[in-house]
Motif scaffolding. Sequence first.
Motif, PDB file in Angstrom:
ATOM      1  N   LEU A   1     -34.790  -3.874  -7.204  1.00  0.00           N
ATOM      2  CA  LEU A   1     -33.432  -4.328  -6.957  1.00  0.00           C
ATOM      3  C   LEU A   1     -32.728  -3.417  -5.952  1.00  0.00           C
ATOM      4  CD1 LEU A   1     -32.450  -6.850  -8.033  1.00  0.00           C
ATOM      5  CD2 LEU A   1     -31.249  -5.662  -9.836  1.00  0.00           C
TER       6      LEU A   1
ATOM      7  N   VAL B   1     -30.260 -10.662  -3.814  1.00  0.00           N
ATOM      8  CA  VAL B   1     -31.408 -11.129  -4.598  1.00  0.00           C
ATOM      9  C   VAL B   1     -32.029 -12.354  -3.949  1.00  0.00           C
ATOM     10  CG1 VAL B   1     -32.026 -12.219  -6.777  1.00  0.00           C
ATOM     11  CG2 VAL B   1     -30.633 -10.161  -6.778  1.00  0.00           C
TER      12      VAL B   1
ATOM     13  N   ARG C   1     -35.929 -12.721  -2.870  1.00  0.00           N
ATOM     14  CA  ARG C   1     -36.419 -13.300  -4.121  1.00  0.00           C
ATOM     15  C   ARG C   1     -37.929 -13.279  -4.242  1.00  0.00           C
ATOM     16  NH1 ARG C   1     -33.936 -16.544  -8.088  1.00  0.00           N
ATOM     17  NH2 ARG C   1     -35.337 -16.325  -9.877  1.00  0.00           N
TER      18      ARG C   1
ATOM     19  N   ILE D   1     -39.263  -9.820  -4.959  1.00  0.00           N
ATOM     20  CA  ILE D   1     -39.011  -9.404  -6.352  1.00  0.00           C
ATOM     21  C   ILE D   1     -39.987 -10.111  -7.277  1.00  0.00           C
ATOM     22  CG2 ILE D   1     -37.323  -9.321  -8.201  1.00  0.00           C
ATOM     23  CD1 ILE D   1     -35.138  -9.363  -6.075  1.00  0.00           C
TER      24      ILE D   1
ATOM     25  N   PHE E   1     -32.753 -15.185 -12.726  1.00  0.00           N
ATOM     26  CA  PHE E   1     -31.467 -14.531 -12.556  1.00  0.00           C
ATOM     27  C   PHE E   1     -30.440 -15.603 -12.853  1.00  0.00           C
ATOM     28  CE2 PHE E   1     -32.374 -10.475 -10.512  1.00  0.00           C
ATOM     29  CZ  PHE E   1     -33.689 -10.633 -10.110  1.00  0.00           C
TER      30      PHE E   1
END
Lengths: 624, 206
Positions: free
Chosen positions: B56, B108, B112, B115, B128
């Motif tokens: 993050l 984010v 994305r 992650i 999320f």
Amino acid sequence: MRLVLPNPGLDLRIPNYDDLERMDKEEAGDRPKWDNKAQYILTCVGFCIGIGNVWRFPYLCQSHGGGAFLIPYLILLVLEGMPLLLLEFAIGQRLRKGSVGVWRAINPYLTGVGIASMLVSLLIGLYYNTLIAWIMWYLFNSFQDPLPWAQCPLNENRTEYVAECQESSTVDYYFYRVTLNSTTTIADSGGLHWPIVLSLLAAWTFICICYIRGIGTSGKAVYVTAILPYIVLAIFLIRGLTLKGALSGIKFLFTPDVDELIKPTTWLDAGAQVFYAFSIAWGGLISFSSYNPVHNNCMQDAVILSAITGLTSIYAATVTYTIIGFRATEKYDTCMNENIRTLLNAFDLPEDAVNQSNYDTALIHLNSSYPETVLGLGLKTCDMQKLLSEGVEGTGLAFIVFTEAITKMPGSPAWSVLFFVMLLCLGISTLFGNIEGVVVPLKDLNLLPQKWPQEALTGVTCVVAFILSLLFAQNSGLYWVTLFDNFAGSVPLLSIGLAELIAVSYIYGIDRFNEDLEFMIGKKPCIFWQASWRFISPIIILVILVFYLVTQVQEELTYLVWDPNSEVFPVLASIPYPSWINAIIFLVAGIPSLTVPTYALCRLVFVCCKKKLKSNKINLNQLS
Amino acid sequence: MRRFWLLLCLSSVVAGQSCTENASDGTKVRISLASGLKDKAYMWNENEMFLFRSTLAYAMRKHMQGSDFQVSNILVCRETQRVSFWFVVTSSMDNSTLISKEMVREAVRKSRDRINGAFQLTDQTLEFLGIEAIMPPQPEHIDSRWMIVFSVFISLVVFVLLLMIMLSVVQKKRKRNEKTKKETCEEEIYRNTVVVQGICNSTFSD
């Protein structure tokens, strides 16, 4: 002396035994002939085994008491189906003419029976080929991975899926919107839908080339179209049994509920199903047996065909319900998993805390401690029985339930192609008999010139039929197909069947018929056949016909529509037919049934007038 | 069943005051390891949490160019056994200010797939809440595919049809020729008044 109505001149109209022997030996070149017995049997099997065996019989079986339904079905198969089958085989083989020719030979007043058969075959053929067009559309679209009905299309903004698709399901959307583009009522025509027009073109040209030289070409085609479905069903059976939930489907199908046997509707539905399953009164079977050698053992054929039809129905039902069981189990699992996920997310429980086995107890505990939260979650009830019984009849089975099940199987395009090829073969082989029941009477009635070659006859019939079937290519086509399915194939067939029994037993004469059978196959039909032809079968058909008419007249006629704006969407909404539909229903169901008495009456009037004119002329001559 | 009560109690553990005070700027994360990875699911422990926080921080750095986000800037609280938790992001320059929700969401969204990749999960299994998953790209609607199959089919059918019609025309012509040959032969015999017993041999005719 048995009861026989007076029938003068019968011997002049039909060939006698010596003529038959001569015709057999000479091998008259004009009339088509079967290459071998296998072709004939396969053609009849293909004619009798149609799409209805896959999508109508399993539904009836399951909804009328499962395994117990087999009892009325098999009893009526023997008492109603087999005698009528032998009757049509024997009369065609003896009189060596198509359906119009046979009844005209028995008595010219009975020509109406043949004309009625032709009209019924035409009406049924029109909507049946539309079903084939839909099957071809799905077949053409099966050659891609992923299958087009596996996912919803995105809307214009590309932010989410199209609303209509999200609210119902991908397969529903694909069938009702993409394939058919259904309007909301039968009155709203909506114009022609060109994918269906093209599919209809494909279907009619395909049947045209298969039948281009009559049974010469169709007789070769049946080697594939009659045998392939059995192979494909076997493949699906083996695959189906390996899928999860298949056995629950079979159990659901065959679990007997003996109470259903007491209800009269069970017996009525069984009788009606036997009638349609054998394609009796279409005229095609009479035509096919007229191409047989005179001494062909038609009694054996009738028994064999009945056995094959009965066994195939059960076989197809088993296969169908393995797939239905699989799909229902998949949907049930998805539903349960969604509920479990909702619970886990709401209460932040670890993932393995709740699974399918302890779901109920968990729910009770959570509900007792946090009732408002649980209520607010909107958990769905997952009912396995409901899932097993939804959408399992007719077009819903093939185009919605099966297509959905196929998307969940690995290697879906292959299974989809296989499935739709099977349905195509089942439909095409039935259509052979259908088109035979239309083309041959047209020739016999001189509506098509006798001198034309078979190719021209087939071609013209197919072109005209294609233009007529454009009715079903409209956006409201689905509702027209359902209308024809319900009305063109019910009352007319029953009344024609009844007329046939009466004509042979009481106008042609049962004694004469017995002698014919003795001449053809070497032995007289036993008491079972005689009793069936004279009493049992006519009474059964009469009872079914009367009950059917009574129930239909009492109900308000409704039909199911695909209406995205209705309250019950995505379930099909039930709305009443507009009033002008009654005229259409009369045309479709009434005219073929009434052809029999109408023709007889017209002929009576015509003959009387002619006699009167003649006697007037003679009087005038005498006077002058 | 006692397990349930235990788990319910655990889920109400509160951790990190700054996290709860500023819940409006926090984002909830839900991770479904069992359904996402099935057999290959790993245990969620502190190391995985560390990886999450660093991923993050990477996402924030990527979005806000030139910033200096550290793992310590990502605060996590309200962990549950589900596995779910809330997190807030503090500014790299000032530990007491929080980065707004929209900024965090943009960050984010941008990263994305990176992650997801770090955890071998997907948009559906690493959620999320409040940040919509982007719709998966639709395969090009293959309208043309069925047209191709249809055209192949129709051309085959029409070809076979024409072939059969031509064959039957040729056959009929041949039959007619034979018939006229037979007739001229019989005429010859009649003219010559040779009453042969119906035998017409073409070798006798000229």
